[in-house]
Write an enzyme that holds these catalytic residues in place. Structure first.
Site, PDB file in Angstrom:
ATOM      1  N   GLY A   1       0.764  -1.242   0.000  1.00 17.35           N
ATOM      2  CA  GLY A   1       0.000   0.000   0.000  1.00 17.35           C
ATOM      3  C   GLY A   1       0.789   1.283   0.000  1.00 17.35           C
ATOM      4  O   GLY A   1       0.210   2.352  -0.226  1.00 17.35           O
TER       5      GLY A   1
ATOM      6  N   PRO B   1       4.769  -5.211  -0.434  1.00 19.45           N
ATOM      7  CA  PRO B   1       4.816  -4.034  -1.318  1.00 19.45           C
ATOM      8  C   PRO B   1       4.772  -4.420  -2.795  1.00 19.45           C
ATOM      9  O   PRO B   1       5.337  -5.440  -3.183  1.00 19.45           O
ATOM     10  CB  PRO B   1       6.183  -3.420  -0.977  1.00 19.45           C
ATOM     11  CG  PRO B   1       7.028  -4.597  -0.607  1.00 19.45           C
ATOM     12  CD  PRO B   1       6.101  -5.558   0.103  1.00 19.45           C
ATOM     13  N   GLY B   2       4.105  -3.619  -3.575  1.00 13.95           N
ATOM     14  CA  GLY B   2       4.094  -3.817  -5.024  1.00 13.95           C
ATOM     15  C   GLY B   2       4.554  -2.536  -5.695  1.00 13.95           C
ATOM     16  O   GLY B   2       5.694  -2.384  -6.127  1.00 13.95           O
ATOM     17  N   ARG B   3       3.629  -1.570  -5.692  1.00 13.32           N
ATOM     18  CA  ARG B   3       3.852  -0.316  -6.410  1.00 13.32           C
ATOM     19  C   ARG B   3       5.154   0.391  -6.028  1.00 13.32           C
ATOM     20  O   ARG B   3       5.868   0.905  -6.882  1.00 13.32           O
ATOM     21  CB  ARG B   3       2.672   0.601  -6.106  1.00 13.32           C
ATOM     22  CG  ARG B   3       2.588   1.818  -6.983  1.00 13.32           C
ATOM     23  CD  ARG B   3       1.496   2.771  -6.505  1.00 13.32           C
ATOM     24  NE  ARG B   3       0.268   2.146  -6.136  1.00 13.32           N
ATOM     25  CZ  ARG B   3      -0.813   2.075  -6.915  1.00 13.32           C
ATOM     26  NH1 ARG B   3      -0.795   2.616  -8.111  1.00 13.32           N
ATOM     27  NH2 ARG B   3      -1.906   1.475  -6.489  1.00 13.32           N
TER      28      ARG B   3
ATOM     29  N   ARG C   1      -4.937   2.393 -16.441  1.00 16.50           N
ATOM     30  CA  ARG C   1      -5.090   3.190 -15.209  1.00 16.50           C
ATOM     31  C   ARG C   1      -5.733   4.562 -15.439  1.00 16.50           C
ATOM     32  O   ARG C   1      -6.624   4.940 -14.683  1.00 16.50           O
ATOM     33  CB  ARG C   1      -3.749   3.327 -14.477  1.00 16.50           C
ATOM     34  CG  ARG C   1      -3.125   1.971 -14.107  1.00 16.50           C
ATOM     35  CD  ARG C   1      -1.954   2.079 -13.152  1.00 16.50           C
ATOM     36  NE  ARG C   1      -2.394   2.456 -11.822  1.00 16.50           N
ATOM     37  CZ  ARG C   1      -2.273   3.649 -11.310  1.00 16.50           C
ATOM     38  NH1 ARG C   1      -1.706   4.617 -12.015  1.00 16.50           N
ATOM     39  NH2 ARG C   1      -2.724   3.909 -10.108  1.00 16.50           N
TER      40      ARG C   1
ATOM     41  N   TYR D   1      -9.138   4.726 -13.381  1.00 10.53           N
ATOM     42  CA  TYR D   1      -9.096   5.485 -12.119  1.00 10.53           C
ATOM     43  C   TYR D   1      -8.866   6.971 -12.343  1.00 10.53           C
ATOM     44  O   TYR D   1      -8.641   7.697 -11.377  1.00 10.53           O
ATOM     45  CB  TYR D   1      -7.953   4.997 -11.220  1.00 10.53           C
ATOM     46  CG  TYR D   1      -7.773   3.511 -11.094  1.00 10.53           C
ATOM     47  CD1 TYR D   1      -8.708   2.727 -10.424  1.00 10.53           C
ATOM     48  CD2 TYR D   1      -6.633   2.887 -11.596  1.00 10.53           C
ATOM     49  CE1 TYR D   1      -8.517   1.373 -10.279  1.00 10.53           C
ATOM     50  CE2 TYR D   1      -6.430   1.524 -11.444  1.00 10.53           C
ATOM     51  CZ  TYR D   1      -7.377   0.773 -10.788  1.00 10.53           C
ATOM     52  OH  TYR D   1      -7.179  -0.571 -10.641  1.00 10.53           O
TER      53      TYR D   1
ATOM     54  N   CYS E   1     -11.460   2.123 -29.622  1.00 12.22           N
ATOM     55  CA  CYS E   1     -12.747   2.780 -29.901  1.00 12.22           C
ATOM     56  C   CYS E   1     -13.560   2.989 -28.629  1.00 12.22           C
ATOM     57  O   CYS E   1     -14.579   2.321 -28.412  1.00 12.22           O
ATOM     58  CB  CYS E   1     -13.520   1.954 -30.917  1.00 12.22           C
ATOM     59  SG  CYS E   1     -12.589   1.836 -32.432  1.00 12.22           S
ATOM     60  N   GLU E   2     -13.101   3.853 -27.786  1.00 11.49           N
ATOM     61  CA  GLU E   2     -13.783   4.207 -26.539  1.00 11.49           C
ATOM     62  C   GLU E   2     -13.405   5.651 -26.231  1.00 11.49           C
ATOM     63  O   GLU E   2     -12.225   6.025 -26.346  1.00 11.49           O
ATOM     64  CB  GLU E   2     -13.247   3.375 -25.355  1.00 11.49           C
ATOM     65  CG  GLU E   2     -13.490   1.910 -25.425  1.00 11.49           C
ATOM     66  CD  GLU E   2     -14.750   1.458 -24.699  1.00 11.49           C
ATOM     67  OE1 GLU E   2     -15.405   2.281 -24.035  1.00 11.49           O
ATOM     68  OE2 GLU E   2     -15.042   0.265 -24.823  1.00 11.49           O
TER      69      GLU E   2
HETATM   70  N1  LLP Z   1      -1.348  -7.099  -0.677  1.00  7.70           N
HETATM   71  C1  LLP Z   1      -2.626  -7.253  -1.059  1.00  7.70           C
HETATM   72  C2  LLP Z   1      -3.449  -8.232  -0.362  1.00  7.70           C
HETATM   73  C3  LLP Z   1      -3.151  -6.477  -2.095  1.00  7.70           C
HETATM   74  O1  LLP Z   1      -4.416  -6.630  -2.446  1.00  7.70           O
HETATM   75  C4  LLP Z   1      -2.317  -5.528  -2.758  1.00  7.70           C
HETATM   76  C5  LLP Z   1      -2.835  -4.703  -3.853  1.00  7.70           C
HETATM   77  C6  LLP Z   1      -0.981  -5.413  -2.345  1.00  7.70           C
HETATM   78  C7  LLP Z   1      -0.531  -6.212  -1.297  1.00  7.70           C
HETATM   79  C8  LLP Z   1      -0.005  -4.477  -2.992  1.00  7.70           C
HETATM   80  O2  LLP Z   1      -0.342  -3.158  -2.848  1.00  7.70           O
HETATM   81  P1  LLP Z   1       0.674  -2.000  -3.302  1.00  7.70           P
HETATM   82  O3  LLP Z   1       1.905  -2.078  -2.422  1.00  7.70           O
HETATM   83  O4  LLP Z   1       1.030  -2.228  -4.715  1.00  7.70           O
HETATM   84  O5  LLP Z   1      -0.092  -0.767  -3.105  1.00  7.70           O
HETATM   85  N2  LLP Z   1      -4.828  -1.649  -9.824  1.00  7.70           N
HETATM   86  C9  LLP Z   1      -4.718  -0.600  -8.837  1.00  7.70           C
HETATM   87  C10 LLP Z   1      -4.107  -1.096  -7.548  1.00  7.70           C
HETATM   88  C11 LLP Z   1      -4.833  -2.277  -6.954  1.00  7.70           C
HETATM   89  C12 LLP Z   1      -4.157  -2.806  -5.727  1.00  7.70           C
HETATM   90  C13 LLP Z   1      -4.680  -4.132  -5.356  1.00  7.70           C
HETATM   91  N3  LLP Z   1      -4.057  -4.736  -4.225  1.00  7.70           N
HETATM   92  C14 LLP Z   1      -3.914   0.546  -9.436  1.00  7.70           C
HETATM   93  O6  LLP Z   1      -3.568   0.468 -10.622  1.00  7.70           O
HETATM   94  O7  LLP Z   1      -3.675   1.545  -8.795  1.00  7.70           O
END
Ligand code: LLP
Length: 418
Positions: A239, A274-276, A312, A316, A342-343
């Protein structure tokens, strides 16, 4: 800190010019910097030094095998949400004992494969899932290690589609109901209760909601101790936000410091997902201008990447900076950067000041490492773009551009249609 910089007015990824890659692989393509990914992971990981922890990269943010391999080599684990992500994580060399599995709709088949793969734990999201997990573990003759995914009901200020830890969301078990679910789990013979997990939302730019969630998890841990449950893992999810435009998210060091202070003397392993923050600013999308046109009050730059490549902005209304691959120094104009789909929602940037792009120019869409290729589709029967990784002077295609045959792979015309 990232490695996309101009050298003599040309955009580079590390030591490779972006236009050189475009000549070699065509457009559109995603371009990732090895050093940026490695640095981001290292900074995050080291911020938690001194604390028992495990960093599980959130595979949904970017699931390319090469990226997962890079993170596996750095010691990363994986946060997965499907059998497909498990398949990728294991194929990339991520150790199963560093894999945690969340998701409200795990299928029996996926649960079975995950159990047989001996992953670290399941983050269970409902009573029914818990029962199913117990039944499958019984059939296989093993025990399923679990954390209960709690919905801690904290408000996190982010886009409503990516808030997850508020009581109106489908995720997790309400914290007030969780003691009953834990009591149920304690009596199930094929369930081994080891943790508490949560994930309160994505792209958060403040620390407080994380601290509040962690406090709630700690309180719950005390309750569970009284029930005789030995909780070894607290999982705070992912997050942490990044800068797309002018956001000022906390640095991982600040984030880690606040969490360490909240944890105090407690003994458990902290899991982070972490992802993003690892991959978001480590990738860009490179596209070429096809045409330009103007209406009475709008100027459109039409490029060869669309919402199927990067959804995205359409989904969003997200901001991604738009940069020229060749710096022009000329006056900027307000325009919409749109794709060929086409949107009406097929835009990458709207009413944005940008250079006077002309057909043939290359455009970089910044901060496109996370939730970008992984959310790409074939809508409008558009082959998905190539993915390329740069390491210093080297670049390598880590996913080939799809070809038309890929578009119909698996499709069949039944006999009765002749
Ligand atoms: N853990 C769980 C259980 C999650 O559902 C998620 C993301 C993460 C970790 C990783 O979160 P991050 O560190 O990346 O914030 N598609 C959307 C974001 C959806 C996030 C879903 N869950 C976007 O493009 O902003």
């Amino acid at each position: 800190m990232h490695h996309f910089v101009y050298k003599n007015d040309d955009l580079y990824c590390e030591d490779v010019s972006v236009s050189h890659v475009a000549e070699q692989v065509g457009t559109p393509f995603y371009l990732y910097s090895y050093s940026t990914i490695r640095t981001h992971f290292g900074v995050f990981e080291n911020a938690f030094n001194g604390l028992d922890h495990l960093t599980c990269f959130s595979v949904k943010s970017n699931s390319n095998l090469a990226i997962l391999r890079l993170l596996a080599l750095e010691g990363g684990g994986a946060d997965i949400v499907s059998g497909g992500e498990l398949f990728r994580a294991i194929r990339a060399g991520i150790r199963p004992d560093k894999i945690v599995y969340s998701g409200v709709g795990k299928t029996r088949k996926d649960i079975e494969i995950a159990l047989k793969s001996d992953i670290l734990m399941f983050n269970v999201e409902s009573d029914q899932e818990l029962q199913t997990l117990n039944d499958i573990a019984k059939d296989i003759g093993c025990k399923a290690t679990i954390a209960m995914r709690i919905n801690p009901d904290v408000e996190s200020k982010t886009h409503p589609y990516i808030v997850t830890g508020f009581s109106e969301n489908k995720f997790g078990i309400q914290i007030e109901d969780s003691l009953n679910t834990y009591a149920l789990a304690k009596h199930l013979k094929h369930i081994d209760v080891k943790g508490i997990s949560c994930h309160i939302g994505s792209q958060l730019t403040e620390i407080d909601p994380f601290v509040e969630a962690l406090r709630k998890l700690k309180e719950l841990l005390e309750e569970l101790k009284k029930m005789g449950l030995d909780i070894e893992f607290l999982n705070l999810g992912g997050g942490l936000g990044i800068t797309y435009n002018d956001e000022k998210p906390p640095h991982p060091l600040e984030y880690a410091k606040a969490l360490k202070e909240t944890i105090g003397e407690n003994r458990f392993t902290l899991i982070l997902e972490p992802g993003r923050v690892i991959i978001g600013n480590a990738g860009i999308l490179v596209t070429r201008v096809l045409y330009t046109k103007s209406t009475k009050n709008k100027r459109f730059i039409i490029v060869d990447a669309g919402m199927n490549d990067l959804i995205r902005p359409a989904l969003y209304n997200s901001f991604h900076a738009v940069q020229p691959v060749k710096m022009t120094h000329s006056e900027m104009f307000a325009a919409d950067l749109v794709g060929p789909v086409c949107e009406t929602g097929d835009f990458l940037a709207r009413d944005r000041k940008m250079p006077p792009f002309e057909p043939g120019d290359l455009v970089a869409i910044m901060s496109a490492g996370a939730y970008s290729f992984s959310m790409a589709s074939n809508y409008n029967s558009r082959p998905r773009p190539a993915e390329v990784m740069v390491k210093e002077k080297l670049f390598s295609i880590i996913r080939s551009r799809e070809v038309y045959e890929d578009l119909i792979s698996g499709e069949a015309i039944p006999e009765f249609l002749g």
